[in-house]
Design a protein around this motif. Structure first.
Motif, short mmCIF file in Angstrom:
data_model
loop_
_atom_site.label_atom_id
_atom_site.label_comp_id
_atom_site.label_asym_id
_atom_site.label_seq_id
_atom_site.Cartn_x
_atom_site.Cartn_y
_atom_site.Cartn_z
N ASN A 1 0.70 -1.12 -0.09
CA ASN A 1 0.07 -0.17 0.08
C ASN A 1 0.87 1.29 0.05
O ASN A 1 0.71 2.02 -0.69
CB ASN A 1 -0.95 -0.03 1.25
CG ASN A 1 -2.12 -0.71 1.00
OD1 ASN A 1 -2.61 -0.97 -0.18
ND2 ASN A 1 -2.83 -1.14 2.07
N ASN A 2 1.90 1.14 0.82
CA ASN A 2 2.94 2.35 0.81
C ASN A 2 3.54 2.63 -0.82
O ASN A 2 3.58 3.68 -1.06
CB ASN A 2 4.01 2.28 1.73
CG ASN A 2 3.43 2.56 3.14
OD1 ASN A 2 2.48 3.00 3.31
ND2 ASN A 2 4.34 2.17 4.18
N ALA A 3 3.93 1.52 -1.05
CA ALA A 3 4.56 1.58 -2.66
C ALA A 3 3.44 2.03 -3.45
O ALA A 3 3.89 3.03 -4.42
CB ALA A 3 4.93 -0.08 -3.14
N HIS B 1 5.76 8.59 13.01
CA HIS B 1 6.77 9.27 12.07
C HIS B 1 6.38 9.49 10.52
O HIS B 1 6.40 8.19 10.14
CB HIS B 1 8.05 9.14 12.34
CG HIS B 1 9.13 9.85 11.41
ND1 HIS B 1 9.70 11.19 12.18
CD2 HIS B 1 9.52 9.93 10.27
CE1 HIS B 1 10.45 11.78 11.42
NE2 HIS B 1 10.35 10.97 10.13
N ARG B 2 6.15 10.53 10.05
CA ARG B 2 6.08 10.72 8.54
C ARG B 2 6.87 11.74 7.99
O ARG B 2 7.37 12.56 8.67
CB ARG B 2 4.56 11.45 8.25
CG ARG B 2 3.44 10.58 8.94
CD ARG B 2 2.14 10.77 8.29
NE ARG B 2 2.06 10.21 7.26
CZ ARG B 2 1.41 10.87 6.11
NH1 ARG B 2 0.73 11.91 6.20
NH2 ARG B 2 1.33 10.25 4.89
N ALA B 3 7.39 11.04 6.76
CA ALA B 3 8.59 12.01 6.30
C ALA B 3 7.63 13.58 5.80
O ALA B 3 6.74 13.68 5.41
CB ALA B 3 8.98 11.44 4.73
N LYS C 1 0.84 4.14 -2.64
CA LYS C 1 0.71 5.61 -2.12
C LYS C 1 1.68 6.56 -2.61
O LYS C 1 1.37 7.62 -2.79
CB LYS C 1 0.56 5.41 -0.57
CG LYS C 1 -0.66 5.71 -0.16
CD LYS C 1 -0.81 5.95 1.36
CE LYS C 1 0.06 5.35 2.43
NZ LYS C 1 -0.25 5.62 3.85
N TYR C 2 3.01 5.97 -2.55
CA TYR C 2 4.20 6.99 -2.55
C TYR C 2 4.87 6.95 -4.09
O TYR C 2 6.01 7.07 -4.10
CB TYR C 2 5.10 6.87 -1.61
CG TYR C 2 4.49 7.13 0.10
CD1 TYR C 2 4.16 8.33 0.24
CD2 TYR C 2 4.23 6.05 0.80
CE1 TYR C 2 3.69 8.70 1.42
CE2 TYR C 2 3.77 6.44 2.11
CZ TYR C 2 3.31 7.52 2.37
OH TYR C 2 2.69 7.97 3.55
N SER C 3 3.81 6.31 -4.83
CA SER C 3 4.48 6.50 -6.49
C SER C 3 3.34 6.51 -7.14
O SER C 3 2.07 6.69 -6.96
CB SER C 3 5.25 4.99 -6.65
OG SER C 3 4.29 3.99 -6.48
N GLY D 1 2.05 2.43 10.11
CA GLY D 1 2.18 1.03 9.74
C GLY D 1 3.55 0.60 9.76
O GLY D 1 3.72 -0.76 9.95
N LEU D 2 4.62 1.41 9.46
CA LEU D 2 6.03 0.76 9.34
C LEU D 2 6.42 0.60 10.94
O LEU D 2 7.14 -0.32 11.05
CB LEU D 2 7.04 1.77 8.89
CG LEU D 2 6.89 2.13 7.29
CD1 LEU D 2 8.05 2.88 6.90
CD2 LEU D 2 7.17 0.59 6.69
N TYR D 3 5.84 1.32 12.04
CA TYR D 3 6.44 0.95 13.34
C TYR D 3 5.84 -0.25 13.78
O TYR D 3 6.37 -1.19 14.29
CB TYR D 3 5.50 2.07 14.15
CG TYR D 3 5.60 1.62 15.75
CD1 TYR D 3 6.87 1.87 16.27
CD2 TYR D 3 4.41 1.52 16.39
CE1 TYR D 3 6.78 1.50 17.82
CE2 TYR D 3 4.55 1.07 17.67
CZ TYR D 3 5.61 1.17 18.53
OH TYR D 3 5.75 0.85 19.53
#
Ligand code: ADP
Length: 524
Positions: free
Chosen positions: A423-425, A473-475, A427-429, A488-490
């Protein structure tokens, strides 16, 4: 030694003078001519003379002729004064520089010798060198000064430390290990225990009013021991590290405190703890907040989940109903799909929040059993391909789709981790970029498998990389444009770690990211 007047005066005089432990010389009172001297005197004199005048050459000559220039004028003046006034001179620790420039110290006397007419005819000089004694005393004085200076430094440091301890917000107590008496407490400790500071000093810990309430107590959903229990443990030599304890103050107020202890050992008696230092930190406010947070999560769980489950149920019923009634209205289909997707998303979010809370309370347990990890990965990828409308390629290295990778894991949670990474892949592409899910297996390293999720998206700045697995934490540059909570990553890291695996990321900003998981496999 030249003509010896003294020897002529008495047959033993020469022997006596030569063996006396003093330096003796006789001068003419009129012209200060050195008439005679014992060997000790002459040896001492040589140290002050020019080399060509050494070795008895001064005898028979006036003082002014052989004394070195400059420094000696004071001595000549002293000799003259004795010759003129008849008053003896006694000098103590008089400094004189040798020809080589070394400073020496002397005790010496000049006595006038009178003839039958009460006229001063001779001056008798006697002297002893006291350089070593003076130097030893000077060194002792220097050492004493240095000691005093060091004492001032120590005293200043002591005062500084005292001020620091007095002003620290943490409570500090020192307890005598031999009798359990409180030998020091700072004002914060007194405030924390709810006692006047003076009443605490010299008090036995076990007789402290708070010690009366010596039972375990349930506070904020946990069983906690009173503070003096922890002190007793510390006194038996146990080292406490941020132990949760409670303090029942005399006015009935309950305080939760973190307590740490350290034995203070005597430097001379190895291993014996003379005193115990105890540090308290009042965490009642944090505990209350934590309690509120837990209550909030439990409210979320009950109050949001129930209506959400009902919404999901009705959406499903609507879909079935529409299918059965052959109602293929595109608007109804889109609406039902959206309701289902969004409520699923909300459910996942609530579940994630609850998981964070579970991790904090050590209630995050894995339901592990034996599964085929490859099958789980294929299932997640196929599911994402079907729902996301993105190109997601599954690439197997060292494996066939029909192979199995048996591992002991909590399937639901591993599915959650894989979904999160894919999902992150997504979301962030951007939608035109491909996503690869790669599985690398080498029989030579059959104890683990490497899973990678690769995208060609925005990437992560180098400065952000060490932080992205941290909670919430979010970039920075993404926080406003793409929705997310930074949990999610945590959770992914926590889940993988609890399975004995390892997760990490490699990323270049503007190029893309690769998230890797090294996951342990069953080796039987
Ligand atoms: P969320 O995506 O909900 O913010 P995550 O914990 O999943 O939370 O991710 C944390 C942060 O890591 C994200 O906010 C984002 O900044 C960064 N991140 C995660 N995955 C990627 C990715 N594939 N590409 C770029 N950045 C990512």
């Amino acid at each position: 030694m030249g003509s010896n007047i003294i020897a002529r005066m008495h047959p033993y005089a020469h022997t006596i003078l030569e063996h006396m432990p003093v330096r003796v010389a006789l001068y003419d009172a009129q012209n200060l001519c050195l008439l005679d001297a014992n060997t000790r005197y002459l040896q001492a004199l040589d140290r002050f003379l020019e080399p060509e005048l050494r070795g008895c050459k001064a005898i028979g000559h006036c003082m002014i002729e052989w004394t070195p220039k400059g420094s000696s004028s004071d001595f000549i003046a002293i000799f003259r004064q004795v010759a003129e006034t008849g008053k003896p001179y006694h000098g103590e620790e008089v400094a004189a520089a040798t020809h080589e420039g070394l400073i020496t110290y002397w005790n010496f006397a000049i006595e006038p010798i009178l003839d039958g007419n009460e006229q001063i005819i001779y001056l008798l000089q006697t002297g002893t060198e006291v350089t070593r004694q003076v130097q030893a005393r000077q060194q002792a004085e220097q050492a004493q000064n240095a000691l005093q200076a060091a004492n001032v430094v120590v005293e200043n440091e002591r005062a500084y430390l005292h001020t620091l301890l007095e002003q620290l917000p943490e409570g500090i107590m020192i307890i005598d290990a031999t009798d359990g008496c409180i030998s020091y407490a700072n004002p914060a400790a007194a405030q924390l225990l709810g006692m006047p500071l003076n009443d605490m000093l010299g008090t036995l810990v076990h007789r402290h009013p708070a010690a009366q309430l010596s039972t375990l107590t349930r506070l904020y959903g946990r069983t906690i021991a009173p503070w003096n229990f922890a002190v007793v443990r510390a006194l038996t030599g146990e080292r406490l590290n941020s132990e949760e304890t409670f303090v029942a103050q005399p006015d009935g107020k309950m305080i939760v405190a973190l307590m740490s202890s350290a034995p203070l050992r005597t430097p001379t008696v190895q291993g014996v703890a003379r005193e115990i230092a105890i540090v308290f930190q009042d965490i009642t406010v944090q505990k209350t907040l934590e309690q509120h947070k837990n209550e909030f999560f439990s409210v979320i769980n009950h109050e949001l989940r129930t209506p959400l489950t009902i919404i999901q149920g009705y959406a499903e019923m609507l879909r079935i109903h529409a299918e059965q009634a052959d109602l293929f209205d595109p608007f109804i289909t889109t609406a039902v799909t959206n309701i289902t997707e969004q409520s699923d998303q909300l459910c996942r979010l609530i579940e994630d929040m609850l998981n964070i809370s579970r991790i904090e309370h050590a209630q995050f347990v894995m339901q592990r059993s034996s599964h085929d990890l490859l099958h789980t990965i294929i299932h997640v990828v196929e599911n994402q391909v079907a729902t996301s409308k993105r190109t997601i390629a599954l690439k197997l290295d060292g494996l066939q789709k029909s192979d199995t990778l048996m591992a002991n894991f909590d399937e639901e949670r591993i599915i959650q981790v894989l979904h999160n990474l894919i999902n992150n892949a997504i979301k962030y592409s951007s939608s035109d970029k491909n996503i690869d899910v790669c599985v690398y297996y080498t029989p030579a390293r059959k104890q683990s498998v490497l899973i990678q999720v690769k995208d060609q998206g925005v990437g992560i700045a180098e400065s952000e990389l060490p932080h992205i697995f941290k909670r919430f934490h979010r970039a920075h540059q993404l926080t406003t444009s793409i929705s997310g909570f930074g949990i999610g990553l945590y959770l992914a890291k926590e889940i993988i770690a609890r399975h004995g695996g390892h997760i990490w990321v490699e990323s270049t900003e503007g190029v893309g990211s690769t998230f890797s998981i090294e996951f342990p496999l069953d080796t039987q």
